[in-house]
Design an enzyme around this catalytic site. Structure first.
Site, mmCIF file in Angstrom:
data_model
loop_
_atom_site.group_PDB
_atom_site.id
_atom_site.type_symbol
_atom_site.label_atom_id
_atom_site.label_comp_id
_atom_site.label_asym_id
_atom_site.label_seq_id
_atom_site.Cartn_x
_atom_site.Cartn_y
_atom_site.Cartn_z
ATOM 1 N N HIS A 54 0.867 -1.166 0.000
ATOM 2 C CA HIS A 54 0.000 0.000 0.000
ATOM 3 C C HIS A 54 0.912 1.226 0.000
ATOM 4 O O HIS A 54 2.042 1.163 0.488
ATOM 5 C CB HIS A 54 -0.864 0.069 1.259
ATOM 6 C CG HIS A 54 -1.776 -1.094 1.469
ATOM 7 N ND1 HIS A 54 -1.381 -2.236 2.131
ATOM 8 C CD2 HIS A 54 -3.082 -1.278 1.138
ATOM 9 C CE1 HIS A 54 -2.397 -3.080 2.200
ATOM 10 N NE2 HIS A 54 -3.445 -2.523 1.598
ATOM 11 N N ASP A 57 2.331 1.853 3.383
ATOM 12 C CA ASP A 57 3.307 0.881 3.882
ATOM 13 C C ASP A 57 4.724 1.352 3.575
ATOM 14 O O ASP A 57 5.643 1.159 4.378
ATOM 15 C CB ASP A 57 3.126 -0.490 3.221
ATOM 16 C CG ASP A 57 1.774 -1.103 3.456
ATOM 17 O OD1 ASP A 57 1.179 -0.838 4.512
ATOM 18 O OD2 ASP A 57 1.303 -1.853 2.578
#
Length: 389
Positions: A54, A57
Site C-alpha cells: 500500500h 506501507d
C-alpha cells in the site's frame, strides 16, 4: 520435487504482511516496525519473487515530497540489489480517520475526490516500479445502519471512481489492470462488493470492463461461508482472475489471515490443484498475518511456511492427477461427459429429439451405476495426507 521456493514459483508478499506489528482491536503491537528494505532483503533470501505494498506501507502518511522520494529511492535500491519485483500495488483508503465513511463512496464529496487523487498518485508510482496489477479493497465502503447509505448512489460513485481510474491509466499508457478485492463483514458491518460474485457483476457495468478483474482472498470468501475454489473457478471461467491472495481461515469468523495451508487444508489442496491445472500464470500472493505471539524469527518462519505449504500441495495435487486409479475414478464419475456440450446440435434438434423427453426413461436413468464421488474424494484425501506413493 523440492519444497525450496525459487523466484520461478512467483511467490509474493505484501509489506503489510510480515510487517504486521501484531496490533489488533484488543491489544497493542507486540513487534516493532519492520523496515521495508529489510523486508525485501529477507524475502529474497527465502526465495520469494516479489513484494507488494500500500502507499502508506512504503511512505508514511503525511510524508513531505523530499521524504517520499527518499523512501522510494531506498526501496528501489533494495529491489535492484536483490532482483525482487513489484507485481502489484494498492492504496490505503481505510486507516486514516478521514476514511471513516469510506473513500470512493464516502458521503462527503471532498473525501471522495481526495481518495481518487491519493490513488492516482500511487498508481503513478506502481507503474514506475513495474507493477502490472493494481488492487482495490474497499474496506470502508459500506455502512452499519440502513439509513446511512443509499447503496444505489454508492455503487454509482464506486463505478464513477473506477471509470475515472480506467480513463487515467489508459491516457497515461500504463500497462496496468485493476483487481477488485471482495470481503464481507469487517471492518464495516455491511461492505459493498462482499464476494467474488458481487464484484464480477459490478465489473460488467464499468466503461472499460476489460481493465478490471478480481483479487479473491481465501479467508474473505470463507468468511461468507462460501467455497473458495469454486469462486476461483468462476473467476477463471470469466477470465477475471487478475490476482489472488493466499492465506488460511478456519470457518465463518473474523478475518484470521493465517499462513497459507493453515485452517481449511482440504480447500487449500483443491485450490492449488485448480490453479496449477488451469494454468494460472499470475503471482501466488500471500496476504497473511504472523500471529502476534511470534518474534521476528517466527515471522520469517511463517512466511517460509506459506511457500513450503503451497509447494507441498502442488506436489500432492500433481500426484493425484497422475494416479491411474484417480483417472479411472474420474472417468467413472463421468466428468468427461460434463465437459461435453448438452445440445451441440442446437435448440431445434433438442426439441425434435423424443429421446430427450417424451421417450426418456427416467427410471432407467435413475437406476444407472452410482456416482463414485466418495471413492474419488477418498483418493484425494489419501494423496493429501501422503498415504499413497
Amino acid at each position: 520435487m523440492s519444497f525450496q521456493p525459487t523466484p520461478e514459483d512467483k511467490f509474493t508478499f505484501g509489506l503489510w504482511t510480515v510487517g504486521w506489528q501484531g496490533r489488533d482491536p484488543f491489544g497493542d503491537a507486540t513487534r516493532p516496525a519492520l523496515d521495508p528494505v529489510e523486508t525485501v532483503q529477507r524475502l529474497a533470501e527465502l526465495g520469494a519473487y516479489g513484494v507488494t505494498f500500500h502507499d502508506d506501507d512504503l511512505i508514511p502518511f503525511g510524508s513531505s515530497d523530499t521524504e517520499r522520494e527518499s523512501h522510494i529511492k531506498r526501496f528501489r535500491q533494495a529491489l535492484d540489489a536483490t532482483g525482487m519485483t513489484v507485481p502489484m500495488a494498492t492504496t490505503n483508503l481505510f486507516t486514516h480517520p478521514v476514511f471513516k465513511d469510506g473513500g470512493f463512496t464516502a458521503n462527503d464529496r471532498d473525501v471522495r475526490r481526495y481518495a481518487l487523487r491519493k490513488t492516482i498518485r500511487n498508481i503513478d508510482l506502481a507503474a514506475e516500479l513495474g507493477a502490472k496489477t493494481y488492487v482495490a479493497w474497499g474496506g470502508r465502503e459500506g455502512a452499519e445502519s440502513g439509513g446511512a447509505k443509499d447503496v444505489r448512489d454508492a455503487l454509482d460513485r464506486m463505478k464513477e471512481a473506477f471509470d475515472l481510474l480506467g480513463e487515467y491509466v489508459t491516457a497515461q499508457g500504463y500497462d496496468l489492470r485493476f483487481a477488485i478485492e471482495p470481503k464481507p463483514n469487517e471492518p464495516r458491518g455491511d461492505i459493498l462488493l462482499p464476494t467474488v460474485g458481487h464484484a464480477l457483476a459490478f465489473i460488467e457495468r464499468l466503461e472499460r470492463p476489460e481493465l478490471y478483474g478480481v483479487n479473491p482472498e481465501v479467508g474473505h470468501e470463507q468468511m461468507a461461508g462460501l467455497n473458495f475454489p469454486h469462486g476461483i473457478a468462476q473467476a477463471l471461467w470469466a477470465g477475471k482472475l487478475f490476482h489472488i491472495d493466499l492465506n488460511g481461515q478456519s470457518g465463518i469468523k473474523y478475518d484470521q489471515d493465517l499462513r497459507f495451508g493453515a485452517g481449511d487444508l482440504r480447500a487449500a489442496f483443491w485450490l492449488v490443484d485448480l490453479l496449477e491445472s488451469a494454468g494460472y500464470e499470475g503471482p501466488r500472493h500471500f496476504d497473511f498475518k504472523p500471529p502476534r505471539t511470534e518474534d521476528f524469527d517466527g515471522v520469517w518462519a511463517s512466511a517460509e511456511g506459506c511457500m513450503r505449504n503451497y509447494l507441498i500441495l502442488k506436489e500432492r495435487a500433481a500426484a493425484f492427477r497422475a494416479d491411474p486409479e484417480v483417472q479411472e475414478a474420474l472417468r467413472a464419475a463421468r466428468l468427461d461427459q460434463l465437459a461435453q456440450p448438452t445440445a451441440a446440435d442446437g435448440l431445434e434438434a433438442l426439441l425434435a429429439d423424443r429421446t430427450a423427453f417424451e421417450d426418456f426413461d427416467v427410471e432407467a436413468a435413475a437406476a444407472r451405476a452410482a456416482w463414485p464421488f466418495e471413492r474419488l474424494d477418498q483418493l484425494a484425501m489419501d494423496h493429501l495426507l501422503g498415504a499413497r506413493g
